[in-house]
Design a protein around this motif. Structure first.
Motif, PDB file in Angstrom:
ATOM      1  N   ASP A   1       0.783  -1.242   0.000  1.00 38.68           N
ATOM      2  CA  ASP A   1       0.000   0.000   0.000  1.00 38.68           C
ATOM      3  C   ASP A   1       0.815   1.292   0.000  1.00 38.68           C
TER       4      ASP A   1
ATOM      5  N   GLU B   1       3.889   5.816   9.137  1.00 38.56           N
ATOM      6  CA  GLU B   1       2.971   6.662   9.932  1.00 38.56           C
ATOM      7  C   GLU B   1       2.137   7.567   9.031  1.00 38.56           C
ATOM      8  N   VAL B   2       2.778   8.188   8.050  1.00 39.61           N
ATOM      9  CA  VAL B   2       2.054   9.103   7.154  1.00 39.61           C
ATOM     10  C   VAL B   2       0.945   8.362   6.421  1.00 39.61           C
ATOM     11  N   PHE B   3       1.239   7.143   6.031  1.00 40.64           N
ATOM     12  CA  PHE B   3       0.284   6.418   5.189  1.00 40.64           C
ATOM     13  C   PHE B   3      -0.662   5.515   5.965  1.00 40.64           C
ATOM     14  N   ARG B   4      -0.440   5.437   7.287  1.00 39.86           N
ATOM     15  CA  ARG B   4      -1.301   4.526   8.057  1.00 39.86           C
ATOM     16  C   ARG B   4      -2.712   5.071   8.152  1.00 39.86           C
TER      17      ARG B   4
ATOM     18  N   ASP C   1       6.688   7.329  -3.106  1.00 44.29           N
ATOM     19  CA  ASP C   1       6.288   8.072  -1.905  1.00 44.29           C
ATOM     20  C   ASP C   1       7.273   7.808  -0.764  1.00 44.29           C
TER      21      ASP C   1
ATOM     22  N   ILE D   1       9.709  10.665   1.270  1.00 41.61           N
ATOM     23  CA  ILE D   1       9.695  10.827   2.727  1.00 41.61           C
ATOM     24  C   ILE D   1      11.071  10.523   3.318  1.00 41.61           C
TER      25      ILE D   1
ATOM     26  N   LYS E   1       8.454   6.604   9.675  1.00 38.59           N
ATOM     27  CA  LYS E   1       7.746   7.867   9.419  1.00 38.59           C
ATOM     28  C   LYS E   1       6.861   7.735   8.190  1.00 38.59           C
TER      29      LYS E   1
ATOM     30  N   HIS F   1       3.594   3.228  -2.251  1.00 36.00           N
ATOM     31  CA  HIS F   1       4.380   3.189  -3.480  1.00 36.00           C
ATOM     32  C   HIS F   1       5.824   3.630  -3.189  1.00 36.00           C
TER      33      HIS F   1
END
Lengths: 151, 417
Positions: B352, B414-417, B357, B361, B411, B354
């Motif tokens: 989930d 975390e952003v994508f969770r 991304d 980050i 990190k 890519h």
């Protein structure tokens, strides 16, 4: 972390998780395929216009990063019901904002929710991700090329 | 240094902290964070001695080679040819004239494809390469196949990222006129059993080209032990400058090949009626070469020789194991390439998220990795993924770099969770 949040705003993350209009469109009268060979992003844009040149339906499918997918999702939602001319104008405004040519405050007024992509201008290598769906949409409508590439 | 080595970990034995000090570009901040450079398979950083060697050449010795009788030209020629000697020693070639300077591994492969191809490849012949080749060891052969009517055949690899030698054996036949194999995969980290593969090809008198772009900086290379007919690599992936590379070829082969490009420096004599070509290696080095690049490459190989390659191998292997264990603990992460014989390349995919991304980050955290297909699209097709995130190690990396990678990865999650 704040710059990252500036880029990956909640709206973008939402549309990445649950993209809108994410399906092929039987009966489309415009179609184009877009590639970003650098990172492997690959999308199809399908459009059905009516006799008055109004975008009746617009969908997409394919694979790519969060920015490219959210951009395609928000773009398709935004363009539905617009005329072809309005879509091309929106392409130009969007492009100018993500490439930093114009100030997001002024340029985004007409783009509504798409303002979330203004953060991309601080990440030059990601501009292609945000604009891939738009270039593909423009190619589909103007039918100059059926396969476009960011490279 | 005289204590019992067995009680020490490779980390103790190899002084990575000292090595790190030799590389000025490693000591900088990126986006306000200390740089953590994990993109060594793309290019390595340069030690101060290489930068200084290139600088010194332009500051003091700049002149063209093989031409002038004047002092500087002789000096430049001497340094350029000494660099050739250094390369010869580094890969243990048997003769200095087996070393040809090119722009890089890519040009080296193209050189062989076009010259060997012109003399030895005909319609109906087969060229055999593996499924894990870099595009630079695919496209030149496709071009040659188009030109000659030969066919490109592919040796598949298993899901763990290893070449099945039984399948390879079956693909070897009298139609095959050349085998091209990557020594160390830039995407999977696989170290291929090239010595054995060369032996199998030679049993049917088929020459083999080894793409050593990734191997020279990370494992010992002895072209005579491998018995490679051709071996190619780039300077910039082995701590040298960009724009310089090497083609090694067995002298017997090189003598049988026509020139690659025509021009100055590759001739013995020219009249409008007939041109007589220079001997190898100069026959393949038309035009003014990248003199400073060659000198810089020589300096890089001398620098690398000041360390023990065996210790580098053990140290990088320890770091690879450390990073692999950490990555395996990340939920939803799969490592792409799990060959038994593997070097410090860690490709992975996260459910989930890519790679592109992740790359952005990580970059904001100062961690430089590569994301994409790494010029190995057939590998992406094998695993049916568009791209991977790749962390690739060098001997100046350490466990703190891996820890920084893991933190940055958290990190991203975390952003994508």
């Amino acid at each position: 972390m704040s710059e990252i949040r500036e880029l990956y705003q909640e709206l973008i993350l939402d549309h990445n998780r649950n993209p809108q209009n994410f399906k092929p469109l039987p009966g489309a009268n415009h179609h184009s395929e877009g590639f970003n060979p650098l990172c492997g992003d690959h999308y199809h844009i399908y459009i059905k216009t009516d006799e008055n040149n109004i975008i009746e339906k617009i969908t997409f499918d394919g694979k790519g990063c969060a920015i490219s997918k959210a951009s395609a999702s928000l773009m398709t939602s935004f363009l539905k019901g617009k005329t072809v001319e309005e879509a091309i104008r929106a392409f130009e405004s969007f492009h100018d904002v993500v490439t930093g040519k114009i100030d997001p405050e002024t340029g985004m007024a007409e783009l509504g929710k798409l303002a979330v992509f203004a953060g991309v201008r601080d990440f030059p290598v990601r501009v292609k991700c945000a604009s891939l769906a738009w270039h593909t949409m423009k190619a589909a409508l103007t039918e100059t090329e059926t396969v476009i590439s960011t490279e | 240094m005289n204590t019992d080595i067995k009680t020490q970990t490779p980390t103790d034995i190899f002084n990575a902290a000292k090595a790190r000090l030799d590389f000025p570009a490693l000591h900088q901040e990126v986006h306000g964070r200390p740089l953590v450079y994990l993109d060594n398979a793309a290019t390595t950083h340069k030690p101060a001695s290489v930068i200084e060697a290139v600088n010194r050449f332009y500051q003091r010795d700049n002149s063209n080679v093989h031409r002038g009788v004047h002092y500087l030209s002789q000096k430049a020629t001497g340094q350029y040819e000494r660099a050739r000697e250094t390369v010869k020693r580094f890969i243990n070639a048997s003769d200095q004239s087996e070393i040809i300077f090119t722009r890089g591994a890519t040009e080296s492969v193209n050189l062989i494809a076009q010259t060997y191809g012109r003399n030895f490849i005909r319609a109906g012949d087969e060229i055999l390469i593996s499924e894990m080749e870099h595009h630079s060891n695919i496209v030149p052969w496709q071009i040659l196949c188009e030109q000659t009517g030969a066919t490109l055949k592919i040796i598949p690899f298993t899901d763990s990222g290893e070449i099945d030698l039984n399948v390879y054996q079956k693909l070897l036949n009298p139609q095959v006129k050349l085998v091209g194999i990557v020594h160390l995969s830039n995407t999977l980290g696989t170290i291929n059993p090239v010595t054995e593969m060369v032996k199998m090809a030679h049993a049917q008198e088929i020459p083999v080209l080894i793409d050593g772009a990734q191997s020279v900086a990370h494992i010992p290379v002895d072209v005579q032990a491998i018995d490679a007919d051709f071996f190619v690599f780039s300077g910039h992936k082995v701590f040298g400058p960009t724009g310089i590379g090497v083609l090694y070829g067995k002298l017997d082969w090189l003598k049988q090949l026509p020139p690659y490009q025509g021009g100055g420096d590759m001739i013995h004599s020219v009249t409008f009626e007939k041109t007589i070509y220079a001997d190898v290696p100069h026959k393949f080095e038309a035009g003014t070469p990248n003199i400073a690049g060659a000198i810089g490459l020589g300096a890089a190989l001398e620098y690398l020789t000041s360390w023990s390659m065996d210790e580098i191998v053990r140290y990088e292997d320890d770091l690879l194991r450390y990073a692999t264990a950490k990555l395996r603990n990340v939920e939803g992460l799969s490592i792409i390439g799990e060959a038994q014989a593997k070097a410090g390349v860690l490709s992975f995919a996260l459910e989930d998220i890519h790679p592109h991304d992740i790359g952005t980050i990580l970059d904001m955290e100062g961690v430089a990795v590569r994301t994409g297909h790494h010029c190995t699209q057939p590998i992406m097709d094998h695993y049916q993924i568009p791209a991977t995130t790749r962390a690739s190690l060098a001997f100046y990396n350490n466990r703190a770099d891996i820890d920084a990678l893991m933190q940055a990865l958290q990190k991203a999650i975390e952003v994508f969770r």
